[in-house]
Design an enzyme around this catalytic site. Structure first.
Site, PDB file in Angstrom:
ATOM      1  N   HIS A 154      -4.243  -4.282  -2.873  1.00 43.48           N
ATOM      2  CA  HIS A 154      -4.668  -4.156  -1.474  1.00 43.48           C
ATOM      3  C   HIS A 154      -4.894  -2.699  -1.060  1.00 43.48           C
ATOM      4  O   HIS A 154      -4.957  -2.401   0.123  1.00 43.48           O
ATOM      5  CB  HIS A 154      -3.648  -4.829  -0.544  1.00 43.48           C
ATOM      6  CG  HIS A 154      -3.634  -6.332  -0.669  1.00 43.48           C
ATOM      7  ND1 HIS A 154      -2.611  -7.119  -0.202  1.00 43.48           N
ATOM      8  CD2 HIS A 154      -4.542  -7.183  -1.211  1.00 43.48           C
ATOM      9  CE1 HIS A 154      -2.881  -8.397  -0.453  1.00 43.48           C
ATOM     10  NE2 HIS A 154      -4.041  -8.463  -1.070  1.00 43.48           N
ATOM     11  N   CYS A 174     -15.042   6.578   1.270  1.00 44.28           N
ATOM     12  CA  CYS A 174     -16.258   6.557   2.087  1.00 44.28           C
ATOM     13  C   CYS A 174     -16.381   5.225   2.826  1.00 44.28           C
ATOM     14  O   CYS A 174     -16.255   4.162   2.214  1.00 44.28           O
ATOM     15  CB  CYS A 174     -17.457   6.742   1.160  1.00 44.28           C
ATOM     16  SG  CYS A 174     -19.031   6.591   2.015  1.00 44.28           S
ATOM     17  N   VAL A 228       0.828  -1.205   0.000  1.00 48.51           N
ATOM     18  CA  VAL A 228       0.000   0.000   0.000  1.00 48.51           C
ATOM     19  C   VAL A 228       0.867   1.263   0.000  1.00 48.51           C
ATOM     20  O   VAL A 228       0.348   2.364  -0.121  1.00 48.51           O
ATOM     21  CB  VAL A 228      -0.987  -0.015   1.193  1.00 48.51           C
ATOM     22  CG1 VAL A 228      -1.976  -1.173   1.037  1.00 48.51           C
ATOM     23  CG2 VAL A 228      -0.275  -0.108   2.537  1.00 48.51           C
ATOM     24  N   GLU A 264      14.143 -15.822   1.245  1.00 51.31           N
ATOM     25  CA  GLU A 264      13.645 -17.110   1.765  1.00 51.31           C
ATOM     26  C   GLU A 264      12.701 -17.695   0.739  1.00 51.31           C
ATOM     27  O   GLU A 264      12.047 -16.951   0.007  1.00 51.31           O
ATOM     28  CB  GLU A 264      12.812 -16.893   3.043  1.00 51.31           C
ATOM     29  CG  GLU A 264      13.539 -16.298   4.192  1.00 51.31           C
ATOM     30  CD  GLU A 264      12.561 -15.760   5.228  1.00 51.31           C
ATOM     31  OE1 GLU A 264      12.687 -16.144   6.381  1.00 51.31           O
ATOM     32  OE2 GLU A 264      11.658 -14.969   4.868  1.00 51.31           O
ATOM     33  N   GLY A 290       9.439 -10.860  -3.106  1.00 54.76           N
ATOM     34  CA  GLY A 290       9.254 -10.478  -1.711  1.00 54.76           C
ATOM     35  C   GLY A 290       7.871 -10.665  -1.142  1.00 54.76           C
ATOM     36  O   GLY A 290       7.357  -9.779  -0.457  1.00 54.76           O
TER      37      GLY A 290
HETATM   38  N1  APR Z   1      13.942  -8.711  -0.570  1.00 54.31           N
HETATM   39  C1  APR Z   1      12.976  -9.558  -1.009  1.00 54.31           C
HETATM   40  N2  APR Z   1      12.154 -10.213  -0.177  1.00 54.31           N
HETATM   41  C2  APR Z   1      12.285 -10.002   1.148  1.00 54.31           C
HETATM   42  C3  APR Z   1      13.261  -9.123   1.680  1.00 54.31           C
HETATM   43  C4  APR Z   1      14.118  -8.464   0.755  1.00 54.31           C
HETATM   44  N3  APR Z   1      15.073  -7.608   1.163  1.00 54.31           N
HETATM   45  N4  APR Z   1      13.138  -9.119   3.025  1.00 54.31           N
HETATM   46  C5  APR Z   1      12.136  -9.959   3.329  1.00 54.31           C
HETATM   47  N5  APR Z   1      11.618 -10.508   2.193  1.00 54.31           N
HETATM   48  C6  APR Z   1      10.528 -11.478   2.042  1.00 54.31           C
HETATM   49  C7  APR Z   1      10.378 -12.442   3.206  1.00 54.31           C
HETATM   50  O1  APR Z   1      11.246 -13.556   3.002  1.00 54.31           O
HETATM   51  C8  APR Z   1       8.903 -12.834   3.098  1.00 54.31           C
HETATM   52  O2  APR Z   1       8.732 -13.968   2.275  1.00 54.31           O
HETATM   53  O3  APR Z   1       9.330 -10.774   1.991  1.00 54.31           O
HETATM   54  C9  APR Z   1       8.254 -11.626   2.384  1.00 54.31           C
HETATM   55  C10 APR Z   1       7.330 -10.837   3.258  1.00 54.31           C
HETATM   56  O4  APR Z   1       6.220 -11.628   3.578  1.00 54.31           O
HETATM   57  P1  APR Z   1       4.967 -11.009   4.323  1.00 54.31           P
HETATM   58  O5  APR Z   1       5.418 -10.183   5.464  1.00 54.31           O
HETATM   59  O6  APR Z   1       4.017 -12.132   4.582  1.00 54.31           O
HETATM   60  O7  APR Z   1       4.359  -9.958   3.259  1.00 54.31           O
HETATM   61  P2  APR Z   1       3.391 -10.179   2.039  1.00 54.31           P
HETATM   62  O8  APR Z   1       3.571 -11.530   1.443  1.00 54.31           O
HETATM   63  O9  APR Z   1       3.527  -9.000   1.153  1.00 54.31           O
HETATM   64  O10 APR Z   1       1.988 -10.111   2.750  1.00 54.31           O
HETATM   65  C11 APR Z   1       0.846 -10.159   1.966  1.00 54.31           C
HETATM   66  O11 APR Z   1      -0.508  -9.692   3.888  1.00 54.31           O
HETATM   67  O12 APR Z   1      -0.100  -8.202   5.632  1.00 54.31           O
HETATM   68  C12 APR Z   1      -0.959  -8.535   4.607  1.00 54.31           C
HETATM   69  O13 APR Z   1      -2.264  -7.275   3.093  1.00 54.31           O
HETATM   70  C13 APR Z   1      -0.982  -7.396   3.658  1.00 54.31           C
HETATM   71  O14 APR Z   1      -0.244  -7.174   1.387  1.00 54.31           O
HETATM   72  C14 APR Z   1       0.012  -7.834   2.619  1.00 54.31           C
HETATM   73  C15 APR Z   1      -0.262  -9.316   2.543  1.00 54.31           C
END
Ligand code: APR
Length: 241
Positions: free
Chosen positions: A116, A124, A100, A213, A185
């Protein structure tokens, strides 16, 4: 050691999905890195329609803090690498972000959708049909929050847990048209985004994941590029004219 390259062919249509990890090196914590917690609350408790009904002041406090942090963050080399790829690929490029924040736009991306929602907008709370409005305000109390022209309170333009993501029709069409999917990511734990790679595979696309990861849906990817996005993405793509 030779660095792996992702080769984009002249006929490729590229679909990119990004998640919180692409903004991690800009200083914005991922959902997982924060253990899913914010100020002692589970994030789901401040990002649901029920939370909004119960305690809109807390929800606005959470998103005001995220606005504040987002405004201070700067795009990192991974955002820039995607903008450069788009500049080369043009209309055959489509970026879908779960984030976001506006770091993709500030990094130069143009063809993107925020499935998202967007931190810098409000809309609204009664979904009266008026479009979201630009709103970067950092609210100190609920009394400061503005109202829609219909009289209802403004809520963050964010897809809460349990709500339907935005622009799904456009996203599904772009996935079914794509021949190369690049995912950066994201943990592969939130749906429907975690399914995009399966939809792309069903259509015959090559699929690449970039991140430090392996995501939960790692087995669906043709390749995994392990590393931090800001470190591995500059120079990763070669593009046929
Ligand atoms: N480069 C790339 N990936 C990375 C890095 C980096 N420097 N650092 C961390 N990551 C990876 C982690 O390994 C993990 O797999 O980013 C991922 C983050 O995962 P989440 O925190 O689960 O985020 P995301 O998958 O975007 O979440 C999805 O969940 O919180 C809600 O709506 C929100 O859009 C979000 C959705």
């Amino acid at each position: 050691m030779q660095q792996m390259k992702i080769h984009v062919e002249a006929a490729d249509r590229v679909f990119v999905l990004t998640g919180a990890g692409i903004s991690a090196e800009s200083g914005l914590p991922t959902f997982r890195a924060s253990d899913g917690l914010w100020s002692g609350h589970r994030i789901e408790e401040v990002c649901t329609p029920e939370a909004w009904e119960r305690n809109p002041a807390l929800v606005w406090e959470f998103y005001s803090k995220r606005r504040e942090d987002g405004a201070k963050a700067q795009p990192n080399p991974a955002h820039i690498a995607l903008a450069e790829l788009e500049a080369q690929v043009g209309d055959r490029f489509f970026l879908c972000t779960q984030n976001v924040d506006d770091l993709h736009e500030r990094g130069g991306s143009q063809r993107l959708v925020h499935m998202h929602g967007e931190l810098a907008k409000s809309r609204c709370e009664d979904d009266c049909g008026r479009p979201p409005v630009e709103d970067r305000a950092i609210y100190k109390s609920l009394a400061e929050v503005g109202h829609c022209a219909c009289g209802a309170r403004l809520r963050p333009h964010i897809v809460f847990f349990g709500e339907i993501p935005l622009e799904m029709g456009r996203i599904e069409r772009a996935i079914s048209d794509s021949t190369l999917m690049i995912v950066v990511g994201t943990s592969g734990s939130v749906y429907p985004a975690a399914n995009f790679v399966h939809w792309a595979r069903q259509g015959g696309a090559r699929t690449v994941y970039i991140g430090p990861e392996r995501p939960l849906n790692a087995s669906a990817f043709t390749y995994v590029v392990e590393g931090k996005a800001g470190e591995v993405m500059p120079g990763l793509f070669t593009v046929d004219a």
